[in-house]
Design a protein around this motif. Structure first.
Motif, PDB file in Angstrom:
ATOM      1  N   ARG A 180       7.120  11.908   1.244  1.00 14.85           N
ATOM      2  CA  ARG A 180       8.353  12.147   0.493  1.00 14.85           C
ATOM      3  C   ARG A 180       8.260  11.526  -0.891  1.00 14.85           C
ATOM      4  O   ARG A 180       8.632  12.161  -1.893  1.00 14.85           O
ATOM      5  N   ALA A 181       7.759  10.303  -0.971  1.00 10.02           N
ATOM      6  CA  ALA A 181       7.634   9.625  -2.266  1.00 10.02           C
ATOM      7  C   ALA A 181       6.674  10.367  -3.197  1.00 10.02           C
ATOM      8  O   ALA A 181       6.844  10.346  -4.426  1.00 10.02           O
ATOM      9  N   LEU A 182       5.662  11.017  -2.613  1.00  9.63           N
ATOM     10  CA  LEU A 182       4.688  11.767  -3.404  1.00  9.63           C
ATOM     11  C   LEU A 182       5.142  13.193  -3.680  1.00  9.63           C
ATOM     12  O   LEU A 182       4.412  13.969  -4.305  1.00  9.63           O
ATOM     13  N   ASP A 183       6.333  13.556  -3.193  1.00  7.90           N
ATOM     14  CA  ASP A 183       6.905  14.888  -3.386  1.00  7.90           C
ATOM     15  C   ASP A 183       6.026  15.968  -2.769  1.00  7.90           C
ATOM     16  O   ASP A 183       5.855  17.055  -3.331  1.00  7.90           O
ATOM     17  N   ILE A 184       5.471  15.682  -1.584  1.00 10.45           N
ATOM     18  CA  ILE A 184       4.669  16.657  -0.849  1.00 10.45           C
ATOM     19  C   ILE A 184       5.622  17.618  -0.148  1.00 10.45           C
ATOM     20  O   ILE A 184       6.554  17.184   0.535  1.00 10.45           O
ATOM     21  N   PRO A 185       5.425  18.947  -0.289  1.00  9.76           N
ATOM     22  CA  PRO A 185       6.417  19.887   0.240  1.00  9.76           C
ATOM     23  C   PRO A 185       6.440  20.022   1.750  1.00  9.76           C
ATOM     24  O   PRO A 185       7.446  20.428   2.336  1.00  9.76           O
ATOM     25  N   LEU A 186       5.318  19.693   2.413  1.00 11.17           N
ATOM     26  CA  LEU A 186       5.239  19.955   3.852  1.00 11.17           C
ATOM     27  C   LEU A 186       4.294  18.951   4.497  1.00 11.17           C
ATOM     28  O   LEU A 186       3.263  18.595   3.918  1.00 11.17           O
ATOM     29  N   ALA A 187       4.649  18.490   5.682  1.00  9.48           N
ATOM     30  CA  ALA A 187       3.753  17.665   6.501  1.00  9.48           C
ATOM     31  C   ALA A 187       3.456  18.430   7.779  1.00  9.48           C
ATOM     32  O   ALA A 187       4.348  19.076   8.345  1.00  9.48           O
ATOM     33  N   THR A 188       2.216  18.374   8.244  1.00 10.62           N
ATOM     34  CA  THR A 188       1.845  19.132   9.432  1.00 10.62           C
ATOM     35  C   THR A 188       0.823  18.374  10.255  1.00 10.62           C
ATOM     36  O   THR A 188       0.140  17.470   9.754  1.00 10.62           O
ATOM     37  N   ALA A 189       0.720  18.748  11.525  1.00  5.47           N
ATOM     38  CA  ALA A 189      -0.228  18.104  12.434  1.00  5.47           C
ATOM     39  C   ALA A 189      -0.454  19.040  13.611  1.00  5.47           C
ATOM     40  O   ALA A 189       0.352  19.929  13.893  1.00  5.47           O
ATOM     41  N   THR A 190      -1.557  18.827  14.306  1.00  6.92           N
ATOM     42  CA  THR A 190      -1.822  19.521  15.563  1.00  6.92           C
ATOM     43  C   THR A 190      -2.026  18.475  16.651  1.00  6.92           C
ATOM     44  O   THR A 190      -2.314  17.312  16.370  1.00  6.92           O
ATOM     45  N   ALA A 191      -1.883  18.898  17.884  1.00  2.81           N
ATOM     46  CA  ALA A 191      -2.088  17.996  19.018  1.00  2.81           C
ATOM     47  C   ALA A 191      -2.303  18.845  20.261  1.00  2.81           C
ATOM     48  O   ALA A 191      -1.986  20.037  20.294  1.00  2.81           O
ATOM     49  N   ALA A 192      -2.848  18.223  21.283  1.00  2.00           N
ATOM     50  CA  ALA A 192      -3.056  18.918  22.550  1.00  2.00           C
ATOM     51  C   ALA A 192      -1.712  19.181  23.227  1.00  2.00           C
ATOM     52  O   ALA A 192      -0.764  18.397  23.069  1.00  2.00           O
ATOM     53  N   PRO A 193      -1.603  20.281  23.975  1.00  2.00           N
ATOM     54  CA  PRO A 193      -0.347  20.580  24.669  1.00  2.00           C
ATOM     55  C   PRO A 193       0.075  19.427  25.581  1.00  2.00           C
ATOM     56  O   PRO A 193      -0.740  18.880  26.321  1.00  2.00           O
ATOM     57  N   GLY A 194       1.339  19.042  25.490  1.00  4.44           N
ATOM     58  CA  GLY A 194       1.866  18.006  26.357  1.00  4.44           C
ATOM     59  C   GLY A 194       1.486  16.592  25.994  1.00  4.44           C
ATOM     60  O   GLY A 194       1.872  15.637  26.682  1.00  4.44           O
ATOM     61  N   ALA A 195       0.739  16.416  24.911  1.00  2.00           N
ATOM     62  CA  ALA A 195       0.298  15.078  24.522  1.00  2.00           C
ATOM     63  C   ALA A 195       1.463  14.259  23.981  1.00  2.00           C
ATOM     64  O   ALA A 195       2.465  14.796  23.503  1.00  2.00           O
ATOM     65  N   SER A 196       1.315  12.937  24.026  1.00  2.68           N
ATOM     66  CA  SER A 196       2.359  12.069  23.487  1.00  2.68           C
ATOM     67  C   SER A 196       2.558  12.304  21.999  1.00  2.68           C
ATOM     68  O   SER A 196       3.667  12.109  21.474  1.00  2.68           O
ATOM     69  N   SER A 197       1.491  12.741  21.312  1.00  5.87           N
ATOM     70  CA  SER A 197       1.615  13.016  19.877  1.00  5.87           C
ATOM     71  C   SER A 197       2.656  14.102  19.620  1.00  5.87           C
ATOM     72  O   SER A 197       3.444  14.009  18.666  1.00  5.87           O
ATOM     73  N   ILE A 198       2.672  15.127  20.459  1.00  5.51           N
ATOM     74  CA  ILE A 198       3.651  16.201  20.300  1.00  5.51           C
ATOM     75  C   ILE A 198       5.059  15.656  20.493  1.00  5.51           C
ATOM     76  O   ILE A 198       5.990  15.994  19.751  1.00  5.51           O
ATOM     77  N   ARG A 199       5.235  14.809  21.481  1.00  2.00           N
ATOM     78  CA  ARG A 199       6.569  14.249  21.726  1.00  2.00           C
ATOM     79  C   ARG A 199       7.022  13.387  20.544  1.00  2.00           C
ATOM     80  O   ARG A 199       8.192  13.429  20.151  1.00  2.00           O
ATOM     81  N   ASN A 200       6.094  12.598  19.980  1.00  2.00           N
ATOM     82  CA  ASN A 200       6.443  11.772  18.818  1.00  2.00           C
ATOM     83  C   ASN A 200       6.842  12.640  17.631  1.00  2.00           C
ATOM     84  O   ASN A 200       7.816  12.337  16.920  1.00  2.00           O
ATOM     85  N   LEU A 201       6.095  13.715  17.408  1.00  2.00           N
ATOM     86  CA  LEU A 201       6.405  14.613  16.297  1.00  2.00           C
ATOM     87  C   LEU A 201       7.779  15.259  16.485  1.00  2.00           C
ATOM     88  O   LEU A 201       8.584  15.329  15.547  1.00  2.00           O
ATOM     89  N   ALA A 202       8.050  15.712  17.691  1.00  2.00           N
ATOM     90  CA  ALA A 202       9.340  16.354  17.965  1.00  2.00           C
ATOM     91  C   ALA A 202      10.494  15.368  17.787  1.00  2.00           C
ATOM     92  O   ALA A 202      11.554  15.729  17.245  1.00  2.00           O
ATOM     93  N   ARG A 203      10.305  14.137  18.208  1.00  2.00           N
ATOM     94  CA  ARG A 203      11.366  13.125  18.086  1.00  2.00           C
ATOM     95  C   ARG A 203      11.729  12.872  16.631  1.00  2.00           C
ATOM     96  O   ARG A 203      12.886  12.573  16.311  1.00  2.00           O
ATOM     97  N   LEU A 204      10.757  12.998  15.735  1.00  6.78           N
ATOM     98  CA  LEU A 204      11.006  12.759  14.316  1.00  6.78           C
ATOM     99  C   LEU A 204      11.535  13.989  13.595  1.00  6.78           C
ATOM    100  O   LEU A 204      11.816  13.935  12.402  1.00  6.78           O
ATOM    101  N   GLY A 205      11.654  15.096  14.319  1.00  5.96           N
ATOM    102  CA  GLY A 205      12.243  16.280  13.718  1.00  5.96           C
ATOM    103  C   GLY A 205      11.270  17.371  13.343  1.00  5.96           C
ATOM    104  O   GLY A 205      11.668  18.385  12.746  1.00  5.96           O
TER     105      GLY A 205
END
Length: 266
Positions: free
Chosen positions: A225-250
């Motif tokens: 946000r501070a760098l004015d980046i228009p989009l943040a993205t990531a990939t993760a394995a299905p059902g991984a905790s990473s997906i849950r963390n990403l979803a929790r943050l919106g």
């Protein structure tokens, strides 16, 4: 800035492909076994690794009703024993029918997540105060960062070498999360024309489930946000905790379909 869901997904996928291309180039420069390539053709984005240890990297993305015309030419570039996984974000019924006729079968989904950092980040239930986050800036930091990745992933020596090559690339920014002055987790970020890619999330086994990765995600989002980046993205394995963390943050999670040639058709 992407204005529609479709444009956001496309921007996210392009950023992920640029990160993959960076990773493959780093692996090649590091002299890892086999040939590493990425290329664009007819609207398709191909990633290739020819050694057995890295067969999971072989993918063709961007498959739709138009780009499928280029698929035979792209698939021919891959070694016979390493036919790629095809990824189609929202395949039409006619595309699904064609893939089935051509001998492909559904494979595990390939989730991609995206968020515009300018939107409000969800912090409900996420505790970040107990974590100290700092960006890798010295050779000592870099060694610690790579050691945390090694320990957190606990991968084979070949995959470990791939991870190290990618995350030692100068375009990849590393971050370390510590609690009570004890480094416990690491994560990375790279900046590309269509957005920031978050990757390389690794936590020591004793610290998993303690919120380290949520704190690292929040920190990188605030930086984007501070760098004015228009989009943040990531990939993760299905059902991984990473997906849950990403979803929790919106983050919006898109469950892209994937396809593999049935063994009899390879």
């Amino acid at each position: 800035m992407p204005d529609t869901v479709e444009e956001s997904i496309q921007a996210a996928e392009l950023a992920i492909f640029q990160r993959k291309s960076l990773s493959l180039a780093a692996a090649s420069a590091a002299g890892l076994l086999g040939r590493f390539e990425s290329f664009l053709h007819g609207g398709l984005r191909a990633s290739m690794a020819t050694a057995d240890h890295y067969g999971f990297l072989n993918t063709v993305e961007g498959l739709d009703d138009q780009s499928v015309k280029a698929l035979p030419d792209v698939v021919k570039q891959f070694p016979g024993q390493h036919q790629p996984t095809l990824v189609a974000t929202t395949p039409s019924l006619s595309l699904v029918d064609r893939l089935l006729r051509d001998g492909y079968t559904p494979a595990p989904i390939r989730p991609i997540a995206y968020l515009r950092p300018s939107t409000k980040i969800r912090l409900d239930g996420i505790v970040t105060d107990e974590w100290q986050i700092h960006e890798v800036s010295t050779k000592k930091d870099a060694r610690l960062f790579l050691a945390l990745l090694d320990a957190g992933y606990a991968a084979s020596s070949e995959v470990e070498a791939l991870i190290r090559a990618e995350h030692a690339h100068p375009m990849v920014r590393g971050f370390i999360a510590s609690s009570n002055d004890q480094p416990l987790a690491a994560a990375a970020m790279s900046l590309h024309p269509t957005g920031a890619v978050f990757g390389g999330a690794s936590t020591l086994s004793a610290a998993r489930g303690t919120g380290a990765q949520a704190a690292l995600l929040t920190y990188r989002l605030q930086l984007a946000r501070a760098l004015d980046i228009p989009l943040a993205t990531a990939t993760a394995a299905p059902g991984a905790s990473s997906i849950r963390n990403l979803a929790r943050l919106g983050f919006t999670i898109v469950e892209r379909t994937a396809w593999r040639l049935a063994p009899a058709n390879r």
